[in-house]
Design an enzyme around this catalytic site. Structure first.
Site, short mmCIF file in Angstrom:
data_model
loop_
_atom_site.label_atom_id
_atom_site.label_comp_id
_atom_site.label_asym_id
_atom_site.label_seq_id
_atom_site.Cartn_x
_atom_site.Cartn_y
_atom_site.Cartn_z
N TYR A 197 5.49 -12.31 10.51
CA TYR A 197 5.31 -10.98 9.91
C TYR A 197 6.63 -10.46 9.36
CZ TYR A 197 3.96 -6.08 9.38
OH TYR A 197 3.71 -4.82 8.86
N ASP B 40 -9.80 -10.02 -2.69
CA ASP B 40 -8.88 -10.47 -1.66
C ASP B 40 -7.57 -10.70 -2.39
OD1 ASP B 40 -7.37 -12.32 0.08
OD2 ASP B 40 -9.23 -12.45 1.24
N SER C 251 7.57 -3.00 5.66
CA SER C 251 7.76 -2.61 7.06
C SER C 251 9.24 -2.67 7.38
CB SER C 251 7.00 -3.56 7.98
OG SER C 251 7.40 -3.34 9.32
N LYS D 181 7.50 -9.69 5.31
CA LYS D 181 7.91 -8.40 4.75
C LYS D 181 9.34 -8.46 4.21
CE LYS D 181 4.11 -5.97 5.68
NZ LYS D 181 3.22 -5.45 4.62
N1 LIG Z 1 0.31 0.20 11.14
C1 LIG Z 1 1.64 0.11 11.20
O1 LIG Z 1 2.26 0.49 12.20
C2 LIG Z 1 2.41 -0.46 10.05
C3 LIG Z 1 3.81 -0.50 10.13
C4 LIG Z 1 4.55 -1.01 9.08
C5 LIG Z 1 3.90 -1.47 7.95
N2 LIG Z 1 2.54 -1.44 7.89
C6 LIG Z 1 1.92 -1.95 6.67
O2 LIG Z 1 1.04 -0.98 6.12
C7 LIG Z 1 -0.06 -1.62 5.47
C8 LIG Z 1 -1.37 -1.06 6.02
O3 LIG Z 1 -1.37 -1.28 7.42
P1 LIG Z 1 -2.53 -0.73 8.38
O4 LIG Z 1 -1.87 -0.39 9.67
O5 LIG Z 1 -3.37 0.26 7.70
O6 LIG Z 1 -3.35 -2.09 8.62
P2 LIG Z 1 -4.91 -2.31 8.97
O7 LIG Z 1 -5.51 -1.13 9.60
O8 LIG Z 1 -4.93 -3.63 9.68
O9 LIG Z 1 -5.57 -2.47 7.50
C9 LIG Z 1 -5.14 -3.53 6.69
C10 LIG Z 1 -5.79 -3.36 5.33
O10 LIG Z 1 -5.36 -4.45 4.49
C11 LIG Z 1 -6.52 -5.17 4.03
N3 LIG Z 1 -6.22 -6.58 3.86
C12 LIG Z 1 -5.61 -7.42 4.73
N4 LIG Z 1 -5.51 -8.65 4.20
C13 LIG Z 1 -6.06 -8.57 2.96
C14 LIG Z 1 -6.25 -9.51 1.91
N5 LIG Z 1 -5.84 -10.80 2.00
N6 LIG Z 1 -6.86 -9.09 0.77
C15 LIG Z 1 -7.27 -7.80 0.64
N7 LIG Z 1 -7.13 -6.87 1.60
C16 LIG Z 1 -6.53 -7.27 2.75
C17 LIG Z 1 -7.56 -4.94 5.11
O11 LIG Z 1 -8.84 -5.25 4.60
P3 LIG Z 1 -10.05 -5.81 5.59
O12 LIG Z 1 -10.64 -4.59 6.23
O13 LIG Z 1 -10.94 -6.51 4.65
O14 LIG Z 1 -9.39 -6.72 6.59
C18 LIG Z 1 -7.33 -3.45 5.39
O15 LIG Z 1 -7.88 -2.66 4.38
C19 LIG Z 1 0.13 -3.12 5.70
O16 LIG Z 1 0.76 -3.70 4.58
C20 LIG Z 1 1.05 -3.17 6.90
O17 LIG Z 1 1.80 -4.37 6.97
C21 LIG Z 1 1.78 -0.95 8.89
#
Ligand SMILES: NC(=O)c1ccc[n+]([C@@H]2O[C@H](COP(=O)([O-])OP(=O)(O)OC[C@H]3O[C@@H](n4cnc5c(N)ncnc54)[C@H](OP(=O)(O)O)[C@@H]3O)[C@@H](O)[C@H]2O)c1
Length: 229
Positions: free
Chosen positions: A151, A58, A136, A155
């Site tokens: 959030y 984590d 982000s 970021k």
């Molecule tokens: N999706 C978007 O539109 C978007 C836009 C801008 C930026 N982002 C950024 O891109 C990244 C990935 O986003 P995503 O959309 O793929 O999100 P997601 O589907 O919610 O996946 C999040 C990932 O982060 C892991 N995680 C969260 N908290 C954690 C912690 N404390 N320790 C270890 N692992 C942790 C989760 O693990 P678990 O499965 O164990 O929860 C999962 O593998 C993030 O940093 C997010 O802020 C996403």
């Protein structure tokens, strides 16, 4: 082939990056924190046979990060601090869940830095080492809107850390950028998002693969375009 560390690869963009990198034959270390995700991550890394490794931590847990880093056997070329969360339900500037917001800052702002500090000693130093902090555009001071304050703040703080880290590691030749993956259809981005997880992951990989030290200190999106801090 390079060695990529994907922190936060249990689902979403991180899992898809691990899957695409494995198909390309890159060496991949992928992290999860919930053991129930193990089979899913292992399936993504299956094409690599012995060159895919799964580690568990984590990103709020410094000791777990250092224990995972101690398992690294071959130097890491590209470190992607991808793990992130969206935070509490109540996170407006007039109604904040402060405990939830503090926890989010630990994951989104300090978590990537904990990952970097734990794994930096295990990075290859002499051949284009790259660190990518998954940010982000919502963290940009130039982007309007007031929803999801915790959030955005998490970021924005991460972006400042990216700038400081880039400056501090510049003399060592380590490239550091902040990267926006697009608005992506994942658990976090939701079904209405305009980008598939496959296209986002492919874009992020392409940007990371093309980074040189001349790029250090930039804030890029998944197409390689500069974003305003
Ligand atoms: N999706 C978007 O539109 C978007 C836009 C801008 C930026 N982002 C950024 O891109 C990244 C990935 O986003 P995503 O959309 O793929 O999100 P997601 O589907 O919610 O996946 C999040 C990932 O982060 C892991 N995680 C969260 N908290 C954690 C912690 N404390 N320790 C270890 N692992 C942790 C989760 O693990 P678990 O499965 O164990 O929860 C999962 O593998 C993030 O940093 C997010 O802020 C996403």
């Amino acid at each position: 082939m390079a060695h990529w560390l994907i922190a936060g690869a249990s689902r979403g963009i991180g899992l898809e990056m691990a899957r695409q990198l494995a198909l390309r034959g890159e060496t991949v270390t992928a992290s999860l924190r919930d053991p129930s995700a193990h089979d899913r991550v292992a399936a993504a890394l299956a094409p690599l046979a012995g060159r895919g490794r799964i580690v568990a931590f984590d990103t709020r847990d410094e000791a777990a990060l250092h224990a995972a880093a101690a398992q690294i056997e071959t130097p890491i070329d590209v470190l992607i601090a991808n793990a992130g969360a969206y935070g509490p339900m109540r996170q407006s500037s007039t109604d904040m869940d402060f405990d939830g917001a503090l926890d989010l800052l630990s994951t989104n702002t300090l978590g990537p830095l904990r990952v970097v500090q734990a794994f930096l000693p295990f990075m290859r130093r002499d051949d284009n080492p790259r660190i990518v902090l998954m940010s982000s555009r919502l963290g940009s001071m130039a982007v309007g809107g007031t929803f999801n304050v915790a959030y955005r703040a998490s970021k924005a703080g991460l972006n400042r850390i990216a700038q400081c880290l880039a400056a501090d590691l510049k003399p060592d030749g380590v490239t550091v950028i902040a990267l926006h993956p697009g608005w992506v259809r994942t658990d976090m981005g939701g079904a209405a998002a305009d980008l598939s997880v496959e296209d986002s992951a492919a874009g992020v990989i392409s940007v990371c693969a093309g980074l040189t030290h001349a790029d250090t200190g930039r804030f890029l999106d998944y197409r390689g375009q500069d974003l305003p801090w």
